[in-house]
Design a protein around this motif. Structure first.
Motif, PDB file in Angstrom:
ATOM      1  N   THR A  59      18.402  10.146  -1.658  1.00  0.00           N
ATOM      2  CA  THR A  59      19.381   9.830  -2.696  1.00  0.00           C
ATOM      3  C   THR A  59      19.959   8.428  -2.475  1.00  0.00           C
ATOM      4  O   THR A  59      20.121   7.658  -3.420  1.00  0.00           O
ATOM      5  CB  THR A  59      20.517  10.875  -2.649  1.00  0.00           C
ATOM      6  N   ASP A  60      20.254   8.121  -1.238  1.00  0.00           N
ATOM      7  CA  ASP A  60      20.827   6.815  -0.907  1.00  0.00           C
ATOM      8  C   ASP A  60      19.777   5.708  -1.054  1.00  0.00           C
ATOM      9  O   ASP A  60      19.997   4.695  -1.717  1.00  0.00           O
ATOM     10  CB  ASP A  60      21.340   6.861   0.542  1.00  0.00           C
ATOM     11  N   GLN A  61      18.620   5.926  -0.453  1.00  0.00           N
ATOM     12  CA  GLN A  61      17.631   4.857  -0.374  1.00  0.00           C
ATOM     13  C   GLN A  61      17.083   4.479  -1.753  1.00  0.00           C
ATOM     14  O   GLN A  61      16.833   3.318  -2.035  1.00  0.00           O
ATOM     15  CB  GLN A  61      16.485   5.290   0.556  1.00  0.00           C
ATOM     16  N   GLN A  69      30.663   2.705   4.514  1.00  0.00           N
ATOM     17  CA  GLN A  69      29.305   2.617   5.079  1.00  0.00           C
ATOM     18  C   GLN A  69      28.950   3.969   5.672  1.00  0.00           C
ATOM     19  O   GLN A  69      29.800   4.634   6.274  1.00  0.00           O
ATOM     20  CB  GLN A  69      29.267   1.578   6.197  1.00  0.00           C
ATOM     21  N   SER A  70      27.672   4.329   5.599  1.00  0.00           N
ATOM     22  CA  SER A  70      27.282   5.681   6.003  1.00  0.00           C
ATOM     23  C   SER A  70      27.662   6.056   7.442  1.00  0.00           C
ATOM     24  O   SER A  70      28.184   7.145   7.663  1.00  0.00           O
ATOM     25  CB  SER A  70      25.793   5.878   5.771  1.00  0.00           C
ATOM     26  N   PRO A  71      27.403   5.207   8.459  1.00  0.00           N
ATOM     27  CA  PRO A  71      27.754   5.651   9.816  1.00  0.00           C
ATOM     28  C   PRO A  71      29.248   5.915   9.965  1.00  0.00           C
ATOM     29  O   PRO A  71      29.651   6.802  10.718  1.00  0.00           O
ATOM     30  CB  PRO A  71      27.351   4.460  10.703  1.00  0.00           C
ATOM     31  N   MET A 123      24.055  14.962   0.692  1.00  0.00           N
ATOM     32  CA  MET A 123      23.155  14.109  -0.105  1.00  0.00           C
ATOM     33  C   MET A 123      23.733  12.691  -0.083  1.00  0.00           C
ATOM     34  O   MET A 123      24.668  12.370  -0.811  1.00  0.00           O
ATOM     35  CB  MET A 123      23.058  14.637  -1.532  1.00  0.00           C
ATOM     36  N   ASP A 124      23.155  11.855   0.758  1.00  0.00           N
ATOM     37  CA  ASP A 124      23.738  10.539   1.005  1.00  0.00           C
ATOM     38  C   ASP A 124      23.844   9.731  -0.288  1.00  0.00           C
ATOM     39  O   ASP A 124      22.876   9.590  -1.021  1.00  0.00           O
ATOM     40  CB  ASP A 124      22.872   9.790   2.033  1.00  0.00           C
ATOM     41  N   GLY A 125      25.049   9.217  -0.526  1.00  0.00           N
ATOM     42  CA  GLY A 125      25.243   8.301  -1.653  1.00  0.00           C
ATOM     43  C   GLY A 125      25.299   8.954  -3.025  1.00  0.00           C
ATOM     44  O   GLY A 125      25.310   8.240  -4.037  1.00  0.00           O
ATOM     45  N   GLN A 170      18.654   4.719  -4.618  1.00  0.00           N
ATOM     46  CA  GLN A 170      19.664   3.970  -5.374  1.00  0.00           C
ATOM     47  C   GLN A 170      19.737   2.532  -4.874  1.00  0.00           C
ATOM     48  O   GLN A 170      19.876   1.600  -5.665  1.00  0.00           O
ATOM     49  CB  GLN A 170      21.023   4.660  -5.273  1.00  0.00           C
ATOM     50  N   HIS A 171      19.624   2.340  -3.557  1.00  0.00           N
ATOM     51  CA  HIS A 171      19.607   0.966  -3.034  1.00  0.00           C
ATOM     52  C   HIS A 171      18.489   0.156  -3.693  1.00  0.00           C
ATOM     53  O   HIS A 171      18.692  -0.986  -4.073  1.00  0.00           O
ATOM     54  CB  HIS A 171      19.356   0.977  -1.518  1.00  0.00           C
ATOM     55  N   MET A 172      17.306   0.751  -3.798  1.00  0.00           N
ATOM     56  CA  MET A 172      16.126  -0.025  -4.187  1.00  0.00           C
ATOM     57  C   MET A 172      15.871  -0.093  -5.696  1.00  0.00           C
ATOM     58  O   MET A 172      15.194  -1.007  -6.164  1.00  0.00           O
ATOM     59  CB  MET A 172      14.879   0.542  -3.492  1.00  0.00           C
ATOM     60  N   GLY A 232      29.860   6.843  -2.976  1.00  0.00           N
ATOM     61  CA  GLY A 232      29.111   6.691  -4.219  1.00  0.00           C
ATOM     62  C   GLY A 232      28.298   5.409  -4.193  1.00  0.00           C
ATOM     63  O   GLY A 232      27.897   4.950  -3.114  1.00  0.00           O
ATOM     64  N   PHE A 233      28.042   4.836  -5.351  1.00  0.00           N
ATOM     65  CA  PHE A 233      27.187   3.654  -5.442  1.00  0.00           C
ATOM     66  C   PHE A 233      27.715   2.676  -6.472  1.00  0.00           C
ATOM     67  O   PHE A 233      28.388   3.063  -7.425  1.00  0.00           O
ATOM     68  CB  PHE A 233      25.764   4.060  -5.832  1.00  0.00           C
ATOM     69  N   ASN A 234      27.397   1.428  -6.277  1.00  0.00           N
ATOM     70  CA  ASN A 234      27.694   0.416  -7.298  1.00  0.00           C
ATOM     71  C   ASN A 234      26.661  -0.701  -7.212  1.00  0.00           C
ATOM     72  O   ASN A 234      25.913  -0.790  -6.240  1.00  0.00           O
ATOM     73  CB  ASN A 234      29.146  -0.073  -7.169  1.00  0.00           C
ATOM     74  N   ASP A 289      24.520  -0.818  -3.818  1.00  0.00           N
ATOM     75  CA  ASP A 289      25.100  -0.693  -2.470  1.00  0.00           C
ATOM     76  C   ASP A 289      26.460  -0.001  -2.541  1.00  0.00           C
ATOM     77  O   ASP A 289      26.871   0.469  -3.603  1.00  0.00           O
ATOM     78  CB  ASP A 289      25.181  -2.055  -1.782  1.00  0.00           C
ATOM     79  N   HIS A 290      27.119   0.032  -1.401  1.00  0.00           N
ATOM     80  CA  HIS A 290      28.354   0.819  -1.321  1.00  0.00           C
ATOM     81  C   HIS A 290      29.261   0.266  -0.247  1.00  0.00           C
ATOM     82  O   HIS A 290      29.595   0.971   0.701  1.00  0.00           O
ATOM     83  CB  HIS A 290      28.021   2.294  -1.068  1.00  0.00           C
ATOM     84  N   MET A 291      29.617  -1.001  -0.366  1.00  0.00           N
ATOM     85  CA  MET A 291      30.525  -1.590   0.622  1.00  0.00           C
ATOM     86  C   MET A 291      31.826  -1.980  -0.048  1.00  0.00           C
ATOM     87  O   MET A 291      32.549  -2.844   0.429  1.00  0.00           O
ATOM     88  CB  MET A 291      29.864  -2.800   1.262  1.00  0.00           C
TER      89      MET A 291
HETATM   90 ZN    ZN Z   1      23.191   3.365   1.785  1.00  0.00          ZN
END
Ligand code: ZN
Length: 660
Positions: free
Chosen positions: A396-398, A82-84, A43-45, A400-402, A457-459, A607-609
């Motif tokens: 899950t990732d997308q 980063q995901s990749p 589950m991405d992110g 949270q980004h938006m 995770g996310f921030n 994001d998550h960098m």
């Molecule tokens: Zn992402």
């Protein structure tokens, strides 16, 4: 990511259209009966802090039960997160020094330009000209740039069956006779990471110069609209024009309904209705065409005509580019499930960011993608007898980004009205995942080991850091015309003969090193060493005057954090941002906006960098954990261990599940 139109892959559709016919029978490897069945949901992110909070609030009852029965821990992520990069750590059980993926974008040291990190394409070298036509005499190639063996390739050597569905950073899919479908990194039919089309009669409604989409001005004449859908570059034609598919829209003179005619397909849409997948065929030359699939959304008929068409995905029934192994796998899925999305990260974040789709429309579309994925998961679960099944979820990732901006009144892009309606969307996608656990419960028997994992995770992304502007102001980067500081992009104003360092990619900083960069000025050895340390220290000392916080939590030196044969391709310094910070939108494009730090007012707001220490992923399993500080590479080692396969020496992880 967005802002990537300049990174378009040159897709060699022409060549693959001429490719050999698919083999007539499947030859799947992996027949061994295994003591365990290992089900992994990626589950991405998925953020461990948010999971904990929602569990405490009683909103994730199935997660709660699983965590009580088994184990739960933050899961150490990659540098950078980063995901990749992170999924490549998981795939290979190695860090970027071992798999060679350091960022979404790498740089060409000859040209100082960004290139895709994951995939390279090469057109056929041998061609024959015939009038307007240029015919390939050999096949073009799309190559996966990730190095190192994927864990399912190792399982295959031991005859252990695997199904790997939508794995990120695996396009084109690594060679295998296991069933694999590519995920994040899979392009659309244009060879890009996703370009939507928007047809409108309202002049100036949308800025035409946007990344990730094309805006077409159209006219209603006699209740008809004529329009053209752009497709791939036609490499069969000497002039390499873009192939197009023409379509017509017939508006009902009185009712809000229209008929769309595209190729031999005809369908009717009400205003505010989505079409589902429609097939579109792009003719390249007599007898040669490629097929894609896309969705239409009739946003408005009157007073203005507004039609959204999603990115054209590779048709899984007739893939113009490789998206699965063995070749028949995507076709088999279509025969059971109907058409499904194939582009990696299908959610149209660009359309939302540019107000082509609103929040509700975006969610409607992404929910459709999610339901397609869940149906595919259930289909595979029904025939899951042995070995490993990995399934990836991008929503899950997308989301949270938006939608992060609407969870936090302090965020520069917070909007109180939208927050009333959509302030729970981040929590809601976690709740959707909780419902998924309930839905798959019936497939989990005593032999099944269930692992839920995320790559990071996310921030919040509240403030953007213009790395190149900082390098310029601090004297490390020189411009030929400093008064043109904020003009141009891709370093076109850079004086390389006096430049010591440059920022490229989302977390990377490169030294302009002699012998490596084309116009390098810094000598290897002590000059290089001193500069790297000086830069790392100065970056960590920067303070944001607007918040009093340090934007850079940690500046990692590649050689101190990476292991393996590909370290020499790494950025020299990897920026680990502090909570709330990220690289700006402009800096990765080699631009120099006037301010070093700026607010992020975009809808892409989480994001998550950050520094890996600040945004770990999540690990939940239905078995207890041996140690709480596991990281992505430990999950890889766990998989091999569960199947009794020896962990190769280049994999640095250790098994994490307690099986007693
Ligand atoms: Zn992402």
């Amino acid at each position: 990511m967005k802002r990537r139109k300049f990174l378009k892959l040159s897709v060699i559709l022409g060549a693959s259209a001429l490719s050999s016919p698919p083999s007539l029978f499947s030859h799947f490897r992996g027949n061994k009966e295994t003591p365990y069945k290992v089900l992994i949901l990626g589950m991405d992110g998925l953020d461990p802090g948010i999971v904990s909070r929602l569990v405490q609030e009683g909103r994730l009852p199935h997660f709660k039960r699983l965590m009580a029965e088994g184990g739960f821990s933050p899961l150490g992520t990659s540098i950078p997160p980063q995901s990749p990069v992170a999924w490549s750590n998981f795939i290979t059980g190695q860090d970027p020094g071992g798999h060679g993926i350091f960022d979404f974008m790498h740089r060409d040291p000859e040209l100082y330009l960004p290139v895709f990190s994951g995939t390279a394409s090469q057109e056929p070298k041998k061609t024959i000209s015939l009038g307007h036509w240029k015919l390939p005499l050999e096949r073009g190639q799309v190559r996966l740039l990730r190095q190192g063996k994927a864990f399912w390739q190792i399982l295959e050597e031991h005859d252990i069956p695997s199904v790997i569905s939508r794995m990120p950073a695996n396009y084109p899919p690594a060679t295998s006779q296991q069933k694999t479908l590519s995920g994040m990194g899979t392009p659309d039919i244009m060879g890009s990471y996703g370009i939507f089309n928007y047809y409108t009669t309202e002049p100036g409604e949308i800025n035409p110069d946007i990344g990730g989409g094309r805006i077409h001005q159209v006219y209603v004449i006699g209740n008809q609209v004529e329009a053209s859908l752009p497709g791939p570059i036609n490499t069969f034609h000497r002039d390499r024009p873009e192939a197009t598919a023409e379509f017509k829209v017939y508006l009902d003179p009185t009712n809000p309904v229209a008929k769309i005619v595209l190729n031999s397909d005809e369908f009717i849409l009400q205003e505010k209705e989505w079409s589902g997948w429609r097939r579109v065929r792009f003719n390249l030359m007599p007898g040669q065409s490629v097929s894609g699939i896309c969705q239409f959304y009739l946003k408005e008929i009157r007073p203005h005509f507004k039609l959204y068409v999603s990115a054209v995905h590779i048709d899984p029934q007739e893939p113009a580019l490789p998206i699965c192994t063995p070749k028949e796998y995507s076709r088999e899925l279509v025969s059971y499930l109907g058409l499904f999305h194939t582009k990696g990260l299908p959610a149209d974040t660009s359309a939302l960011d540019n107000n082509v789709l609103d929040e509700a429309e975006f969610l409607h579309q992404d929910n459709g993608f999610l339901q397609e994925s869940l149906a595919m998961l259930e289909f595979e679960l029904k025939r899951f007898e042995s070995g490993l099944l990995f399934f990836y979820i991008s929503s899950t990732d997308q989301r949270q980004h938006m939608f992060w901006r609407l969870t936090d009144p302090e965020h520069p892009a917070y909007n109180p009205n939208l927050a009333q309606h959509f302030g729970q969307e981040v929590a809601n996608i976690y709740i959707e995942m909780d419902k998924l656990l309930a839905r798959i419960e019936k497939f989990i028997d005593s032999r099944t080991i269930l692992i839920i994992m995320s790559d990071h995770g996310f921030n919040p992304f509240a403030r953007g850091f213009n790395l190149n502007t900082w390098l310029f102001e601090a004297g490390y980067h020189k411009l030929r015309n400093p008064w043109k500081e904020d003009k141009g992009s891709l370093f076109e104003n850079t004086d390389w003969s006096r430049t010591k360092a440059y920022g490229l990619g989302l977390n990377g900083l490169y030294i302009n090193l002699k012998g490596r960069e084309k116009l390098g000025v810094i000598n290897p050895g002590s000059e290089y060493e001193n500069l790297v340390r000086e830069l790392a220290q100065r970056l960590e000392e920067i303070v944001d005057p607007a918040t009093g916080k340090k934007p850079i939590y940690k500046a990692y030196l590649a050689r101190e954090v990476y292991h393996g044969p590909y370290i020499e391709h790494a950025p020299d310094i990897i920026l680990g941002f502090n909570w709330g910070y990220r690289i700006s939108w402009a800096s990765p494009l080699g631009k120099f906006p006037p301010a070093v730090l700026e607010n992020n007012g975009q809808k892409w707001s989480g994001d998550h960098m950050g520094a890996a220490e600040l945004i770990p992923g999540t690990l939940v399993a239905n078995r207890r954990l041996l140690h709480p500080a596991a990281s992505l590479i430990d999950v890889t080692a766990t998989i091999l261990h569960l199947f009794g396969v020896k962990i190769p020496p280049e994999m640095r992880g250790r098994p994490v599940l307690n099986l007693s």
